[in-house]
Design a protein around this motif. Structure first.
Motif, PDB file in Angstrom:
ATOM      1  N   UNK A   1      63.656  -8.728  56.075  1.00 26.06           N
ATOM      2  CA  UNK A   1      63.436  -7.834  54.953  1.00 26.06           C
ATOM      3  C   UNK A   1      62.048  -7.346  54.965  1.00 26.06           C
ATOM      4  N   UNK A   2      61.904  -6.052  54.916  1.00 22.17           N
ATOM      5  CA  UNK A   2      60.595  -5.662  54.722  1.00 22.17           C
ATOM      6  C   UNK A   2      59.858  -5.649  53.531  1.00 22.17           C
ATOM      7  N   UNK A   3      58.478  -5.952  53.827  1.00 20.91           N
ATOM      8  CA  UNK A   3      57.782  -6.044  52.446  1.00 20.91           C
ATOM      9  C   UNK A   3      57.333  -4.858  52.169  1.00 20.91           C
ATOM     10  N   UNK A   4      57.199  -4.435  50.716  1.00 20.01           N
ATOM     11  CA  UNK A   4      56.552  -3.226  50.404  1.00 20.01           C
ATOM     12  C   UNK A   4      55.634  -3.541  49.141  1.00 20.01           C
ATOM     13  N   UNK A   5      54.679  -2.701  49.301  1.00 22.06           N
ATOM     14  CA  UNK A   5      53.751  -2.728  47.972  1.00 22.06           C
ATOM     15  C   UNK A   5      54.299  -2.200  46.862  1.00 22.06           C
ATOM     16  N   UNK A   6      53.848  -2.637  45.613  1.00 23.03           N
ATOM     17  CA  UNK A   6      54.380  -1.982  44.406  1.00 23.03           C
ATOM     18  C   UNK A   6      53.633  -0.370  44.325  1.00 23.03           C
ATOM     19  N   UNK A   7      54.262   0.593  44.052  1.00 23.96           N
ATOM     20  CA  UNK A   7      53.872   1.985  43.824  1.00 23.96           C
ATOM     21  C   UNK A   7      52.723   1.921  42.693  1.00 23.96           C
ATOM     22  N   UNK A   8      51.484   2.598  42.984  1.00 21.55           N
ATOM     23  CA  UNK A   8      50.302   2.538  41.901  1.00 21.55           C
ATOM     24  C   UNK A   8      51.000   3.710  40.820  1.00 21.55           C
ATOM     25  N   UNK A   9      50.297   3.417  39.899  1.00 21.92           N
ATOM     26  CA  UNK A   9      50.654   4.252  38.600  1.00 21.92           C
ATOM     27  C   UNK A   9      49.641   5.575  38.855  1.00 21.92           C
ATOM     28  N   UNK A  10      50.411   6.945  38.501  1.00 23.36           N
ATOM     29  CA  UNK A  10      49.511   7.895  38.856  1.00 23.36           C
ATOM     30  C   UNK A  10      48.508   8.202  37.713  1.00 23.36           C
ATOM     31  N   UNK A  11      47.525   8.631  38.009  1.00 27.62           N
ATOM     32  CA  UNK A  11      46.603   8.766  36.739  1.00 27.62           C
ATOM     33  C   UNK A  11      46.854  10.033  36.108  1.00 27.62           C
ATOM     34  N   UNK A  12      46.626  10.206  34.913  1.00 21.04           N
ATOM     35  CA  UNK A  12      46.968  11.340  34.060  1.00 21.04           C
ATOM     36  C   UNK A  12      45.587  12.207  34.140  1.00 21.04           C
ATOM     37  N   UNK A  13      45.938  13.356  34.714  1.00 23.63           N
ATOM     38  CA  UNK A  13      44.611  14.308  34.915  1.00 23.63           C
ATOM     39  C   UNK A  13      44.752  15.412  33.798  1.00 23.63           C
ATOM     40  N   UNK A  14      43.407  15.357  33.424  1.00 25.20           N
ATOM     41  CA  UNK A  14      43.418  16.652  32.129  1.00 25.20           C
ATOM     42  C   UNK A  14      43.568  17.975  33.061  1.00 25.20           C
ATOM     43  N   UNK A  15      44.638  18.784  32.568  1.00 25.96           N
ATOM     44  CA  UNK A  15      44.648  20.002  33.199  1.00 25.96           C
ATOM     45  C   UNK A  15      43.389  20.776  33.035  1.00 25.96           C
ATOM     46  N   UNK A  16      42.456  20.645  31.780  1.00 24.46           N
ATOM     47  CA  UNK A  16      41.448  21.687  31.262  1.00 24.46           C
ATOM     48  C   UNK A  16      40.330  21.143  32.191  1.00 24.46           C
ATOM     49  N   UNK A  17      40.170  19.613  32.407  1.00 23.67           N
ATOM     50  CA  UNK A  17      39.027  19.399  33.219  1.00 23.67           C
ATOM     51  C   UNK A  17      39.258  19.777  34.736  1.00 23.67           C
ATOM     52  N   UNK A  18      40.413  19.623  35.333  1.00 24.61           N
ATOM     53  CA  UNK A  18      40.668  20.159  36.660  1.00 24.61           C
ATOM     54  C   UNK A  18      40.213  21.734  36.836  1.00 24.61           C
ATOM     55  N   UNK A  19      40.683  22.532  36.149  1.00 21.03           N
ATOM     56  CA  UNK A  19      40.155  23.988  35.897  1.00 21.03           C
ATOM     57  C   UNK A  19      38.816  24.194  35.747  1.00 21.03           C
ATOM     58  N   UNK A  20      38.122  23.333  35.066  1.00 20.90           N
ATOM     59  CA  UNK A  20      36.722  23.371  34.869  1.00 20.90           C
ATOM     60  C   UNK A  20      36.157  23.113  36.326  1.00 20.90           C
ATOM     61  N   UNK A  21      36.628  21.997  36.866  1.00 21.95           N
ATOM     62  CA  UNK A  21      36.141  21.487  38.182  1.00 21.95           C
ATOM     63  C   UNK A  21      36.258  22.463  39.123  1.00 21.95           C
ATOM     64  N   UNK A  22      37.325  23.507  39.349  1.00 19.73           N
ATOM     65  CA  UNK A  22      37.473  24.434  40.183  1.00 19.73           C
ATOM     66  C   UNK A  22      36.562  25.793  39.930  1.00 19.73           C
TER      67      UNK A  22
END
Length: 158
Positions: free
Chosen positions: A1-22
């Motif tokens: 039986x293969x062992x699998x890691x628990x999937x990490x939760x995705x961080x919520x990214x603020x779309x305004x902050x991402x646009x400002x960085x770009x």
């Protein structure tokens, strides 16, 4: 039986902050493209003034008699070698010129037109245009205009 890691939760990214960085990155790129980097001259290529001093003369090292004789014989041997090399080159050139002369003589016997065509210079090989000096005399009492001087010396700071 293969062992699998628990999937990490995705961080919520603020779309305004991402646009400002770009946008910030775009501004930085534009600024870099607008102003080319200015090269600073390398000081190693500039010969210092103290090296041009005439009083700085280095004395030749004292050589033993055997070493000076060895160098003299080596120099003579080198001159003989270079002379022989020069002679073989000159003989090769003279043989080629003699063969060319004989071929032209044979061509002259065969056809006068072909001989004249072979002897005439070909101006298409090396295009050359020359405009000779003008023979106009200088204008008497001519005063050359004084030019303007703009100081464009750059100051490098670090």
């Amino acid at each position: 039986m293969p062992l699998r890691a628990e999937p990490k939760k995705k961080k919520k990214v603020d779309p305004r902050r991402e646009i400002m960085m770009k946008e910030r990155l775009k501004k930085k790129l534009k600024r870099l493209e607008r102003v080319p980097p200015e090269l600073i001259p390398i000081e190693d290529f500039i010969t210092p003034a103290k090296c041009f001093d005439e009083t700085r003369i280095r004395d030749a090292p004292k050589l033993s008699f055997e070493e000076s004789e060895r160098r003299a014989l080596l120099l003579k041997e080198w001159s003989r070698y270079k002379y022989a090399q020069h002679q073989t080159e000159m003989d090769t050139i003279n043989e080629a010129l003699e063969a060319q002369r004989q071929a032209l003589d044979e061509l002259k016997l065969e056809s006068e037109e072909l001989y004249k065509a072979a002897v005439s210079p070909d101006t298409d090989i090396f295009p050359f245009q020359h405009e000779g000096p003008s023979y106009t005399p200088p204008i008497t009492n001519y005063e050359a205009p004084e030019g303007k001087y703009n100081d464009i010396t750059r100051v490098y700071t670090q």
